[in-house]
Enzyme design. Structure first.
Site, short mmCIF file in Angstrom:
data_model
loop_
_atom_site.label_atom_id
_atom_site.label_comp_id
_atom_site.label_asym_id
_atom_site.label_seq_id
_atom_site.Cartn_x
_atom_site.Cartn_y
_atom_site.Cartn_z
N HIS A 20 -10.10 -9.79 -5.05
CA HIS A 20 -11.26 -10.39 -4.40
C HIS A 20 -12.45 -10.38 -5.38
CE1 HIS A 20 -9.04 -9.83 -0.69
NE2 HIS A 20 -9.20 -8.53 -0.68
N ARG A 51 -8.83 -13.14 -1.91
CA ARG A 51 -7.54 -13.64 -2.40
C ARG A 51 -6.70 -14.13 -1.20
NH1 ARG A 51 -5.37 -11.00 0.93
NH2 ARG A 51 -4.18 -9.09 0.80
N ILE A 91 0.84 -1.21 0.00
CA ILE A 91 0.00 0.00 0.00
C ILE A 91 0.87 1.26 0.00
CG2 ILE A 91 -1.77 1.28 1.28
CD1 ILE A 91 -2.79 -1.33 -0.06
N GLY A 133 -5.93 -2.37 8.30
CA GLY A 133 -5.53 -3.41 9.25
C GLY A 133 -5.71 -2.98 10.70
N SER A 148 -10.51 -1.10 4.94
CA SER A 148 -9.85 -2.12 4.11
C SER A 148 -10.40 -2.11 2.69
CB SER A 148 -10.07 -3.50 4.72
OG SER A 148 -11.39 -3.91 4.46
N CYS A 149 -9.74 -2.87 1.84
CA CYS A 149 -10.15 -2.97 0.43
C CYS A 149 -11.59 -3.47 0.30
CB CYS A 149 -9.19 -3.91 -0.30
SG CYS A 149 -8.83 -5.43 0.61
N ASN A 150 -11.93 -4.56 0.96
CA ASN A 150 -13.29 -5.10 0.86
C ASN A 150 -14.31 -4.10 1.39
OD1 ASN A 150 -13.08 -7.78 -0.30
ND2 ASN A 150 -11.87 -8.30 1.51
N GLY A 210 -18.69 -6.58 7.16
CA GLY A 210 -20.01 -5.95 7.32
C GLY A 210 -20.00 -4.95 8.48
N1 LIG Z 1 -2.21 -5.60 0.93
C1 LIG Z 1 -3.48 -5.31 0.74
O1 LIG Z 1 -4.15 -5.85 -0.10
C2 LIG Z 1 -4.14 -4.26 1.61
C3 LIG Z 1 -5.32 -3.70 1.13
C4 LIG Z 1 -5.94 -2.70 1.88
C5 LIG Z 1 -5.39 -2.31 3.09
N2 LIG Z 1 -4.25 -2.92 3.55
C6 LIG Z 1 -3.72 -2.46 4.84
O2 LIG Z 1 -2.61 -1.60 4.60
C7 LIG Z 1 -1.66 -1.71 5.66
C8 LIG Z 1 -0.32 -2.11 5.07
O3 LIG Z 1 -0.46 -3.36 4.42
P1 LIG Z 1 0.53 -3.83 3.26
O4 LIG Z 1 -0.16 -4.96 2.58
O5 LIG Z 1 0.96 -2.66 2.44
O6 LIG Z 1 1.75 -4.37 4.09
P2 LIG Z 1 3.20 -4.75 3.54
O7 LIG Z 1 3.71 -5.81 4.45
O8 LIG Z 1 3.17 -5.00 2.08
O9 LIG Z 1 4.02 -3.41 3.77
C9 LIG Z 1 4.38 -2.94 5.03
C10 LIG Z 1 5.69 -2.16 4.92
O10 LIG Z 1 5.99 -1.62 6.22
C11 LIG Z 1 7.35 -1.91 6.52
N3 LIG Z 1 7.49 -1.92 7.98
C12 LIG Z 1 7.33 -2.96 8.84
N4 LIG Z 1 7.53 -2.56 10.12
C13 LIG Z 1 7.80 -1.22 10.06
C14 LIG Z 1 8.07 -0.22 11.04
N5 LIG Z 1 8.10 -0.50 12.34
N6 LIG Z 1 8.31 1.05 10.62
C15 LIG Z 1 8.29 1.37 9.29
N7 LIG Z 1 8.03 0.45 8.32
C16 LIG Z 1 7.79 -0.81 8.70
C17 LIG Z 1 7.63 -3.23 5.84
O11 LIG Z 1 9.00 -3.43 5.64
C18 LIG Z 1 6.88 -3.06 4.52
O12 LIG Z 1 7.64 -2.41 3.55
C19 LIG Z 1 -2.26 -2.75 6.64
O13 LIG Z 1 -3.03 -2.05 7.59
C20 LIG Z 1 -3.18 -3.56 5.74
O14 LIG Z 1 -4.20 -4.20 6.46
C21 LIG Z 1 -3.59 -3.87 2.82
#
Ligand SMILES: NC(=O)c1ccc[n+]([C@@H]2O[C@H](COP(=O)([O-])OP(=O)(O)OC[C@H]3O[C@@H](n4cnc5c(N)ncnc54)[C@H](O)[C@@H]3O)[C@@H](O)[C@H]2O)c1
Length: 346
Positions: A225, A173, A17, A115, A144-146, A200
């Site tokens: 998804h 997914r 993200i 998250g 979140s995405c959903n 929901g």
């Molecule tokens: N992946 C998805 O499909 C998606 C979709 C919507 C929302 N989200 C939400 O977005 C947020 C991030 O998810 P993501 O999928 O991008 O995660 P990710 O694991 O792909 O990325 C997280 C990044 O943060 C870094 N990181 C870890 N600990 C850290 C710290 N203490 N300080 C700074 N950086 C740190 C990691 O190295 C990584 O580059 C979460 O809340 C997730 O639920 C994810």
């Protein structure tokens, strides 16, 4: 807009993200990326630099490791926050919540991602539903995405006076493509243990009026998804009226099997051919020809690109918190234009 008037945005966590948020901020004319912060020292951090962003380590120790790995580092997250108006925390689930105290202590506006819990900011955001209530706040959570897809679609039906209650089944997914070597299910389907699944109730954290129940199952693929919805409408309506309601959202794209868009992979290929970064689909892609109305009941299915759908809403959340644009439509139009979101995918 002069550089000095642009909103300075820090991105903490340059992962799935975070890297998309940083790229999208860089495409806006009223905000700028102050820098990105992370803990990794491998190709991912190198890409942040290659893409032109200033790089910061989460702590002194992380910055030291980054320098030792040959990376050009500008300092620590603390340094970055000193030059920031809004921080978008895109660190993994439950890590971001731990940063909240730091942001509050420094009096820096912050955005969390889906998250984290609603309680962490006290406000959950989807631009088309509740932009106004985020204006000038100190913090919000882009859901979140959903949940973003659910709120977008049900808000469109609600606006048209058609929504009574909605029940959805979500095929989720298993993992993100770049992490497929580490986990993800194969040759099985894994139902979520409880009904309703959390999406929901999460949608109700944005709009408490939504009467919505979700059920979810994890499926062995990584593209996106797929949602199936059954909606009780307030009255009988025609299919045309329902499609018209969905088109009032600029972030719901109607797609058709007759266009060759028959599956998740064909939509992703279309996004790649359109030149979208990472083949990202920011819109909810809803099958117009599959949609069926039966008296006062409505049935439809759509695709959610989990890695991309929250990006435009995150950009809008930055404008809402910073108070630079107070009207939802003005921000949405501006974001859409910068990201190439238009009325049709084809
Ligand atoms: N992946 C998805 O499909 C998606 C979709 C919507 C929302 N989200 C939400 O977005 C947020 C991030 O998810 P993501 O999928 O991008 O995660 P990710 O694991 O792909 O990325 C997280 C990044 O943060 C870094 N990181 C870890 N600990 C850290 C710290 N203490 N300080 C700074 N950086 C740190 C990691 O190295 C990584 O580059 C979460 O809340 C997730 O639920 C994810």
């Amino acid at each position: 807009m002069s550089e000095s008037k642009k909103v300075r945005v820090a991105v903490n966590g340059y992962g799935v993200i975070g890297k998309r948020v940083a790229a999208a901020v860089a495409q806006q004319d009223d905000m700028t990326v102050a820098g990105v912060s992370d803990v990794v020292t491998d190709w991912r951090a190198h890409m942040a630099r290659r893409n032109g962003f200033r790089l910061f380590g989460a702590t002194d120790e992380h910055a030291g490791h980054m320098r030792a790995a040959g990376l050009d580092v500008d300092g620590t997250l603390g340094d970055l926050l000193g030059e920031t108006d809004v921080v978008v925390d895109c660190t993994p689930k439950r890590v971001a919540a731990k940063n909240v105290d730091v942001y509050r202590r420094l009096d820096i506006k912050f955005i969390l991602q889906g998250g984290e819990t609603h309680a962490a900011t006290g406000h959950s955001f989807v631009a088309e539903s509740n932009y106004g209530s985020a204006v000038d706040r100190d913090a919000t959570r882009v859901v979140s995405c959903n949940t973003t897809s659910i709120v977008r679609t049900l808000t469109a039906l609600k606006r048209a006076g058609l929504l009574q209650r909605a029940r959805g089944t979500l095929l989720r997914r298993a993992t993100d493509p770049w992490e497929s070597h580490e986990g993800g299910i194969m040759n099985t389907l894994v139902p979520e243990p409880g009904i309703p699944s959390h999406q929901g109730p999460d949608a109700q954290s944005v709009d408490p009026e939504l009467d919505v129940v979700t059920m979810a199952v994890k499926v062995p693929q990584t593209l996106a998804h797929l949602h199936y919805w059954s909606v009780q409408m307030t009255r009988q309506a025609s299919k045309e009226e329902v499609l018209e309601a969905f088109t009032t959202s600029s972030r719901i794209a109607l797609i058709r099997h007759s266009e060759g868009l028959v599956a998740l992979n064909s939509v992703k290929e279309l996004m790649a051919d359109r030149g979208r970064p990472h083949a990202d689909l920011y819109e909810v892609a809803l099958w117009a020809d599959m949609l069926r109305v039966q008296a006062d009941e409505l049935f439809y299915a759509y695709m959610v690109d989990n890695q991309a759908i929250v990006i435009p809403d995150t950009i809008d959340a930055i404008r809402a918190l910073s108070g630079t644009v107070t009207n939802a439509t003005d921000s949405i139009v501006k974001t859409n234009r910068a990201l190439g979101i238009g009325p049709s995918l084809v």
